[in-house]
Design a protein around this motif. Structure first.
Motif, PDB file in Angstrom:
ATOM      1  N   LEU A 196      -9.889  45.034  29.009  1.00 41.32           N
ATOM      2  CA  LEU A 196     -11.302  45.404  29.170  1.00 41.32           C
ATOM      3  C   LEU A 196     -12.122  44.189  29.603  1.00 41.32           C
ATOM      4  O   LEU A 196     -13.023  44.308  30.441  1.00 41.32           O
ATOM      5  CB  LEU A 196     -11.865  45.986  27.862  1.00 41.32           C
ATOM      6  N   PRO A 250      -5.522  54.194  22.940  1.00 45.50           N
ATOM      7  CA  PRO A 250      -6.920  53.766  23.112  1.00 45.50           C
ATOM      8  C   PRO A 250      -7.675  53.717  21.790  1.00 45.50           C
ATOM      9  O   PRO A 250      -7.323  54.418  20.847  1.00 45.50           O
ATOM     10  CB  PRO A 250      -7.497  54.840  24.036  1.00 45.50           C
ATOM     11  N   ASN A 294     -16.855  50.303  28.756  1.00 49.17           N
ATOM     12  CA  ASN A 294     -15.569  50.146  28.062  1.00 49.17           C
ATOM     13  C   ASN A 294     -14.851  51.488  27.910  1.00 49.17           C
ATOM     14  O   ASN A 294     -13.623  51.556  27.992  1.00 49.17           O
ATOM     15  CB  ASN A 294     -15.780  49.490  26.699  1.00 49.17           C
ATOM     16  N   THR A 296     -11.357  52.219  29.695  1.00 44.69           N
ATOM     17  CA  THR A 296     -10.224  52.668  28.884  1.00 44.69           C
ATOM     18  C   THR A 296      -9.561  53.877  29.534  1.00 44.69           C
ATOM     19  O   THR A 296      -8.327  53.953  29.654  1.00 44.69           O
ATOM     20  CB  THR A 296     -10.716  53.025  27.458  1.00 44.69           C
ATOM     21  N   TRP A 335      -6.160  45.868  24.558  1.00 40.35           N
ATOM     22  CA  TRP A 335      -7.409  46.414  25.095  1.00 40.35           C
ATOM     23  C   TRP A 335      -8.443  45.336  25.337  1.00 40.35           C
ATOM     24  O   TRP A 335      -9.142  45.359  26.365  1.00 40.35           O
ATOM     25  CB  TRP A 335      -7.947  47.516  24.165  1.00 40.35           C
TER      26      TRP A 335
END
Lengths: 289, 273
Positions: free
Chosen positions: A78, A31, A98, A102, A74
């Motif tokens: 996202l 992440p 976000n 995550t 991501w």
């Protein structure tokens, strides 16, 4: 062997391929850090073996190059979740959303080839969330999920009262009526549906968090003629539909709905039942029994 | 099943264009659909697809097969794909020379891997299995990539050609991807194009890309096709006997007539020099 007579054979991968892909996958799922107020890579958390597996291209190290995939992973997922949960994203604000998304993807990474399944565990995730597990967040998530379902769930053969004989119509009273899979009943304690309807889909980039006013509302989110629709309904109408959804036969659902009502409400119910039933059956929202 | 004319020019079917297509029914040689968007239960995509199928040839382009994944082939996925092949009557299906799954997790990206002899044997066997299972020609698409591996033993085009030769599959040659990777990995894109066995090319893609400040080029499909890519397309066309050409546009999508006009520009680059 499958029905076509084709063998469903597998091939063993060569040594090292699985390990490399697992290390690569772990790296690109690392992440972002949100600590500095900006997205930041955490390349120090990539598996060590990746540093030597990927060739550098000075001035970029192998890990710098790998971070392109980390970013793409991501941003893609996202963005998908922002699109799937516009009300939740608006309620939290994009930055907070976000971070939540995550964490969600860390707990529920995609395990199927289709992106449609990525949002499915969100209600369970929100329910268990230590900070956002409350009723308002559950209702927000339920509304976003209802819109997804209204789009994606199939239409099963529908109840069509016009095609039923008088005898079949009479028998309906003792049958359970199931809703189509694309129908969701929503009870709200804040003006969530109004806020969702007012969201500008293109304004996500600078989305501020929004707040909600307390108000009671009852809604049905469904699909008609390939278009997702939503309908505000009377509380008694909602109670009746909930009783039907619980599996009570039509007659019993009506009786349960009428329990403990004032005279005025009994009159509303009595005058509304036929119209309500007709409204939803015309929209093919009940399955054929 | 009908095959496409080798001069055909098609477009990737995208939702923002539905309204225009269904209202105007523009003359388009063929559409390419992302297979996974039509393999699920959702009724609306299927309904829209049937309307398209009534008027246009459609070819299938997948993104989730993961032919180079170390994970087992997903036969549930392949059965769904096969159903879609039947529905669309596509003359071929295509997917990428990449992996997608590790630790059981689907990354929804087209991920690279080392070009080694062992990996070539493995991928070629899987490609042959998949092509046999689905029962129509399988076109394998070259990747755009942002990393190379210390373990690699050969160039990407040697690896790609080897897979096509050994497995009996076909090329789905992405001209933009060749250009993107050539910049990112510093090789001559013409050498790549020169190595292709043209009779085995089912289709070519063209698309736009985006340059990052550090010089890395990303295959974003969010811009118009760059002149360098058109020039490479011209070179490919000169070497080949022609191939169906498809423009991909996936982000910042302009109105349909603009995208279609850009695809038709391909004709200008088919002139022999």
């Amino acid at each position: 062997m499958n029905p076509d007579g084709k063998e469903e054979r597998q091939i063993n991968p060569p040594g090292g391929l699985r390990e490399l892909q697992e290390g690569f996958g772990q790296a690109i799922r690392t992440p972002f850090s949100f600590a500095t107020g900006k997205f930041a890579f955490q390349k120090e958390r990539y598996p060590e073996a990746m540093a030597s597996a990927i060739r550098p291209r000075p001035p970029q190290s192998g890990l710098d190059r790998l971070s392109v995939y980390n970013e793409q992973y991501w941003f893609r997922l996202l963005t998908i979740l922002q699109t799937d949960f516009p009300l939740l994203a608006a309620a939290l604000g994009l930055w907070e959303f976000n971070q939540l998304a995550t964490d969600y993807l860390g707990q529920y990474p995609s395990r199927r080839p289709f992106l449609d399944y990525v949002p499915d565990p969100m209600p369970a995730y929100m329910l268990a969330h230590p900070k956002y597990g409350g009723l308002q967040w559950q209702q927000i998530t339920a509304i976003d999920m209802a819109f997804l379902k209204a789009f994606s769930e199939p239409s099963l053969p529908a109840l069509s009262p016009g095609a039923l004989s008088a005898e079949e119509m009479g028998a309906l009273e003792n049958r359970s009526l199931k809703f189509q899979p694309f129908v969701t009943l929503i009870e709200e304690d804040w003006d969530l549906m109004a806020k969702r309807a007012s969201l500008d889909e293109d304004a996500n980039e600078s989305l501020p968090s929004i707040t909600f006013e307390e108000t009671k509302g009852y809604w049905v989110i469904y699909r008609q003629n390939d278009v997702v629709e939503w309908q505000s309904i009377h509380p008694l109408h909602f109670r009746l539909l909930k009783n039907l959804q619980a599996g009570f036969p039509l007659g019993e659902a009506c009786e349960r709905t009428a329990t403990d009502l004032s005279e005025a409400d009994q009159a509303v119910l009595a005058s509304g039942i036929g119209e309500w039933f007709s409204f939803w059956s015309q929209r093919q929202c009940f399955q054929k029994p | 099943m009908s095959s496409l004319n080798r001069e055909a020019i098609g477009l990737g079917l995208r939702i923002p264009h539905y309204r225009h297509i269904f209202a105007e029914w523009p003359k388009v040689d063929f559409f390419e659909i992302i297979s996974e968007n039509f393999m699920g239960e959702a009724p609306l995509p299927r309904r829209n697809l049937r309307r398209i199928l009534d008027r246009y040839p459609v070819v299938l382009h997948g993104v989730s097969l993961g032919i180079a994944s170390a994970a087992p082939l997903d036969y549930d996925y392949l059965r769904s794909l096969k159903n879609l092949v039947k529905l669309t009557d596509t003359p071929y299906f295509t997917d990428h020379l990449c992996w997608t799954v590790a630790h059981g997790i689907q990354h929804h990206d087209l991920l690279p891997f080392p070009y080694t002899e062992a990996n070539a044997r493995y991928v070629a066997e899987r490609v042959a299995l998949v092509q046999d299972f689905v029962g129509i020609p399988f076109g394998l698409e070259n990747l755009s990539s942002y990393v190379t591996f210390a373990e690699s033993e050969m160039s990407e085009w040697d690896f790609y050609n080897h897979i096509v030769d050994v497995s009996g599959c076909h090329y789905m040659l992405d001209i933009n991807n060749i250009y993107v990777s050539s910049v990112n990995h510093n090789f001559n894109p013409h050498a790549y194009v020169d190595s292709i066995r043209w009779p085995k090319v089912l289709q070519c893609h063209i698309a736009g890309h985006t340059e990052k400040p550090d010089g890395t080029i990303l295959d974003t499909h969010e811009e118009s096709v760059r002149e360098e890519v058109w020039q490479l397309y011209r070179h490919a066309w000169q070497l080949s006997g022609g191939f169906p050409t498809l423009l991909e546009r996936d982000d910042k999508i302009p109105p349909f007539p603009e995208v279609h006009a850009e695809a038709l520009k391909a004709r200008e680059y088919r002139v022999k020099t």
